[in-house]
Motif scaffolding. Structure first.
Motif, mmCIF file in Angstrom:
data_model
loop_
_atom_site.group_PDB
_atom_site.id
_atom_site.type_symbol
_atom_site.label_atom_id
_atom_site.label_comp_id
_atom_site.label_asym_id
_atom_site.label_seq_id
_atom_site.Cartn_x
_atom_site.Cartn_y
_atom_site.Cartn_z
ATOM 1 N N TRP A 178 0.835 -1.218 0.000
ATOM 2 C CA TRP A 178 0.000 0.000 0.000
ATOM 3 C C TRP A 178 0.861 1.255 0.000
ATOM 4 O O TRP A 178 0.645 2.175 -0.808
ATOM 5 N N CYS A 225 -11.984 4.695 -7.096
ATOM 6 C CA CYS A 225 -12.269 3.401 -6.471
ATOM 7 C C CYS A 225 -12.823 3.628 -5.070
ATOM 8 O O CYS A 225 -12.175 4.268 -4.242
ATOM 9 N N GLY A 262 -12.855 0.744 -0.334
ATOM 10 C CA GLY A 262 -12.701 0.861 1.112
ATOM 11 C C GLY A 262 -13.945 1.351 1.822
ATOM 12 O O GLY A 262 -14.022 1.281 3.053
ATOM 13 N N TRP A 314 -7.413 -0.982 1.241
ATOM 14 C CA TRP A 314 -7.957 0.287 0.764
ATOM 15 C C TRP A 314 -8.320 1.225 1.914
ATOM 16 O O TRP A 314 -8.916 0.805 2.905
ATOM 17 N N CYS A 366 -10.448 6.452 -3.461
ATOM 18 C CA CYS A 366 -9.050 6.444 -3.889
ATOM 19 C C CYS A 366 -9.020 6.490 -5.415
ATOM 20 O O CYS A 366 -10.033 6.266 -6.080
ATOM 21 N N HIS A 422 -6.877 4.981 -8.672
ATOM 22 C CA HIS A 422 -5.876 4.016 -9.127
ATOM 23 C C HIS A 422 -5.539 4.317 -10.581
ATOM 24 O O HIS A 422 -6.419 4.583 -11.394
#
Length: 208
Positions: free
Chosen positions: A55, A137, A140, A167, A172, A174
């Motif tokens: 991560w 995304c 999470g 996550w 987020c 990506h």
């Protein structure tokens, strides 16, 4: 006691870097999932430690970012370099690389027309925005049951990759590489993806 803890933690960190840290980052760069990295490590390393190292590396290299692309802040990329002193003793040093993003992008927002081929649309956009496309995304933020349902629609390699990343509990972003393109198409075709793609060179934000 605090000083003993400091040196204990420092020694632990140095041992980890020499035994596993560099290998984990290298394998992550090659596209290995956390599960695959665990299978390759010669030194026993906890799964959670591998996850966190991957991560951090994805954040350091700009593969994943926590702020929306085009906000002017850029991504501060970094890498670890191995150095040796005059006695041949190895140590690792984190080097910060300059960011290649400085300007604020005023996005041209476009809503995707579902009558078009989603896969073909993405491929054309990525061709004109090499290495500068991101996808939002929200993994999470998903409830466990919904996340498991989503994973069930992916093939084994795709599932291992998404499941292995710890996550953050926020949206987020990506980088839209080939793997994420394939995952995105698979989820979209099953009506399991709703979000945005950012094509930085063309200044387009596509909503799905």
């Amino acid at each position: 006691m605090a000083e003993q803890d400091y040196f204990k933690n420092a020694l632990s960190g140095f041992t980890f870097e020499n035994a596993s840290g560099g290998a984990i980052r290298h394998l992550a760069d090659l596209g290995y999932s956390v599960k695959q990295i665990m299978e390759q490590l010669a030194f026993p390393t906890p799964y959670a430690k591998v996850q966190q190292t991957v991560w951090n590396h994805l954040l350091d290299t700009g593969v994943i970012r926590l702020s929306e692309p085009g906000n002017g802040g850029g991504v501060e990329k970094s890498m670890f370099v191995k150095e040796y002193d005059k006695y041949g003793k190895a140590s690792f040093r984190k080097v910060t690389l300059s960011s290649d993003e400085h300007d604020i992008i005023y996005w041209k927002e476009i809503t995707f027309n579902p009558s078009n081929s989603f896969s073909g649309f993405l491929s054309r956009k990525i061709e004109t925005n090499p290495s500068s496309a991101y996808v939002s995304c929200g993994f999470g933020l998903m409830e466990p049951a919904a996340f498991e349902c989503l994973l069930g629609e992916l093939n084994d390699k795709q599932k291992d990759y998404i499941q292995g990343i710890p996550w953050a509990k926020q949206i987020c972003y990506h980088i839209l590489n080939q793997r994420m393109q394939e995952i995105l198409v698979r989820l979209y075709d099953r009506e399991l993806y709703h979000g945005d793609c950012f094509f930085m060179q063309s200044g387009e934000k596509i909503k799905f």
